[in-house]
Design a protein around this motif. Sequence first.
Motif, PDB file in Angstrom:
ATOM      1  N   ILE A   7       0.846  -1.190   0.000  1.00 41.40           N
ATOM      2  CA  ILE A   7       0.000   0.000   0.000  1.00 41.40           C
ATOM      3  C   ILE A   7       0.879   1.237   0.000  1.00 41.40           C
ATOM      4  CG2 ILE A   7      -1.969  -1.105   1.134  1.00 41.40           C
ATOM      5  CD1 ILE A   7      -1.025   0.275   3.757  1.00 41.40           C
ATOM      6  N   ASN A   8       0.391   2.271  -0.637  1.00 39.62           N
ATOM      7  CA  ASN A   8       1.085   3.547  -0.660  1.00 39.62           C
ATOM      8  C   ASN A   8       0.821   4.271   0.656  1.00 39.62           C
ATOM      9  OD1 ASN A   8       0.650   6.736  -1.824  1.00 39.62           O
ATOM     10  ND2 ASN A   8       2.547   5.679  -2.275  1.00 39.62           N
ATOM     11  N   ILE A   9       1.887   4.767   1.291  1.00 36.25           N
ATOM     12  CA  ILE A   9       1.724   5.536   2.525  1.00 36.25           C
ATOM     13  C   ILE A   9       2.454   6.864   2.364  1.00 36.25           C
ATOM     14  CG2 ILE A   9       1.480   3.486   3.977  1.00 36.25           C
ATOM     15  CD1 ILE A   9       4.354   4.042   4.985  1.00 36.25           C
ATOM     16  N   SER A  10       2.067   7.820   3.185  1.00 33.16           N
ATOM     17  CA  SER A  10       2.713   9.124   3.113  1.00 33.16           C
ATOM     18  C   SER A  10       4.082   9.069   3.785  1.00 33.16           C
ATOM     19  CB  SER A  10       1.843  10.183   3.799  1.00 33.16           C
ATOM     20  OG  SER A  10       1.841   9.986   5.202  1.00 33.16           O
ATOM     21  N   PHE A  11       4.913  10.020   3.441  1.00 37.86           N
ATOM     22  CA  PHE A  11       6.231  10.144   4.066  1.00 37.86           C
ATOM     23  C   PHE A  11       6.067  10.345   5.579  1.00 37.86           C
ATOM     24  CE2 PHE A  11       9.611  13.010   5.520  1.00 37.86           C
ATOM     25  CZ  PHE A  11      10.698  12.177   5.347  1.00 37.86           C
ATOM     26  N   ASP A  12       5.110  11.187   5.977  1.00 37.95           N
ATOM     27  CA  ASP A  12       4.852  11.437   7.403  1.00 37.95           C
ATOM     28  C   ASP A  12       4.467  10.151   8.134  1.00 37.95           C
ATOM     29  OD1 ASP A  12       5.428  14.129   7.162  1.00 37.95           O
ATOM     30  OD2 ASP A  12       3.334  14.740   7.019  1.00 37.95           O
ATOM     31  N   ASP A  13       3.635   9.324   7.503  1.00 36.21           N
ATOM     32  CA  ASP A  13       3.247   8.050   8.120  1.00 36.21           C
ATOM     33  C   ASP A  13       4.450   7.132   8.296  1.00 36.21           C
ATOM     34  OD1 ASP A  13       0.619   8.816   8.361  1.00 36.21           O
ATOM     35  OD2 ASP A  13      -0.059   7.722   6.588  1.00 36.21           O
ATOM     36  N   MET A  14       5.329   7.084   7.293  1.00 38.39           N
ATOM     37  CA  MET A  14       6.513   6.240   7.406  1.00 38.39           C
ATOM     38  C   MET A  14       7.374   6.698   8.584  1.00 38.39           C
ATOM     39  SD  MET A  14       9.692   5.428   4.802  1.00 38.39           S
ATOM     40  CE  MET A  14      10.566   6.961   5.133  1.00 38.39           C
ATOM     41  N   LEU A  15       7.613   8.007   8.689  1.00 45.00           N
ATOM     42  CA  LEU A  15       8.427   8.513   9.800  1.00 45.00           C
ATOM     43  C   LEU A  15       7.773   8.241  11.146  1.00 45.00           C
ATOM     44  CD1 LEU A  15       9.912  11.935   8.646  1.00 45.00           C
ATOM     45  CD2 LEU A  15      11.062   9.741   8.876  1.00 45.00           C
ATOM     46  N   SER A  16       6.465   8.417  11.238  1.00 41.31           N
ATOM     47  CA  SER A  16       5.753   8.145  12.487  1.00 41.31           C
ATOM     48  C   SER A  16       5.883   6.683  12.883  1.00 41.31           C
ATOM     49  CB  SER A  16       4.272   8.509  12.361  1.00 41.31           C
ATOM     50  OG  SER A  16       4.119   9.892  12.220  1.00 41.31           O
ATOM     51  N   GLU A  17       5.755   5.789  11.913  1.00 41.32           N
ATOM     52  CA  GLU A  17       5.880   4.354  12.192  1.00 41.32           C
ATOM     53  C   GLU A  17       7.297   4.007  12.641  1.00 41.32           C
ATOM     54  OE1 GLU A  17       4.536   2.226   8.735  1.00 41.32           O
ATOM     55  OE2 GLU A  17       2.463   2.893   9.010  1.00 41.32           O
ATOM     56  N   ILE A  18       8.293   4.571  11.990  1.00 38.35           N
ATOM     57  CA  ILE A  18       9.684   4.312  12.363  1.00 38.35           C
ATOM     58  C   ILE A  18       9.955   4.811  13.782  1.00 38.35           C
ATOM     59  CG2 ILE A  18      12.089   4.941  11.897  1.00 38.35           C
ATOM     60  CD1 ILE A  18      11.366   4.879   8.890  1.00 38.35           C
ATOM     61  N   LEU A  19       9.498   6.025  14.093  1.00 40.08           N
ATOM     62  CA  LEU A  19       9.691   6.569  15.445  1.00 40.08           C
ATOM     63  C   LEU A  19       8.969   5.724  16.487  1.00 40.08           C
ATOM     64  CD1 LEU A  19       9.471  10.401  14.778  1.00 40.08           C
ATOM     65  CD2 LEU A  19      11.506   9.069  15.381  1.00 40.08           C
ATOM     66  N   GLY A  20       7.776   5.238  16.159  1.00 43.81           N
ATOM     67  CA  GLY A  20       7.038   4.368  17.070  1.00 43.81           C
ATOM     68  C   GLY A  20       7.805   3.080  17.346  1.00 43.81           C
ATOM     69  N   CYS A  21       8.421   2.516  16.316  1.00 41.61           N
ATOM     70  CA  CYS A  21       9.225   1.298  16.488  1.00 41.61           C
ATOM     71  C   CYS A  21      10.435   1.566  17.383  1.00 41.61           C
ATOM     72  CB  CYS A  21       9.685   0.771  15.133  1.00 41.61           C
ATOM     73  SG  CYS A  21       8.361   0.073  14.133  1.00 41.61           S
ATOM     74  N   ILE A  22      11.061   2.707  17.224  1.00 39.72           N
ATOM     75  CA  ILE A  22      12.211   3.057  18.060  1.00 39.72           C
ATOM     76  C   ILE A  22      11.768   3.225  19.511  1.00 39.72           C
ATOM     77  CG2 ILE A  22      13.905   4.869  18.571  1.00 39.72           C
ATOM     78  CD1 ILE A  22      13.998   5.346  15.466  1.00 39.72           C
ATOM     79  N   ARG A  23      10.685   3.970  19.726  1.00 41.94           N
ATOM     80  CA  ARG A  23      10.202   4.229  21.088  1.00 41.94           C
ATOM     81  C   ARG A  23       9.739   2.952  21.796  1.00 41.94           C
ATOM     82  NH1 ARG A  23       7.387   9.043  18.602  1.00 41.94           N
ATOM     83  NH2 ARG A  23       8.727  10.791  19.161  1.00 41.94           N
ATOM     84  N   ASN A  24       9.082   2.078  21.055  1.00 37.92           N
ATOM     85  CA  ASN A  24       8.509   0.861  21.641  1.00 37.92           C
ATOM     86  C   ASN A  24       9.429  -0.348  21.542  1.00 37.92           C
ATOM     87  OD1 ASN A  24       6.046   2.190  22.267  1.00 37.92           O
ATOM     88  ND2 ASN A  24       5.443   1.983  20.122  1.00 37.92           N
TER      89      ASN A  24
END
Length: 77
Positions: A7-24
């Motif tokens: 699925i196509n996702i926005s750049f902002d969504d990708m960064l949010s997901e990456i940051l969530g993975c780092i935090r969690n």
Amino acid sequence: MNDKYLINISFDDMLSEILGCIRNETCYHTYYWYHEDKGYLEITECDLLRGRIIVEDGDFSEFDWEMEESHIYREAI
């Protein structure tokens, strides 16, 4: 890359997901960048200091380009 449902996702969504993975402390999704001639290339780096994403063949895309029109994909969850 094998045939997966992407699925196509926005750049902002990708960064949010990456940051969530780092935090969690969870695993990352595999992200792909679509190039009309080369197909889907795995994103191997997100260079925050230089403002670009780098793909498996060494090519890159600038953050501002992706904010205008995202060519970023990941597997559907």
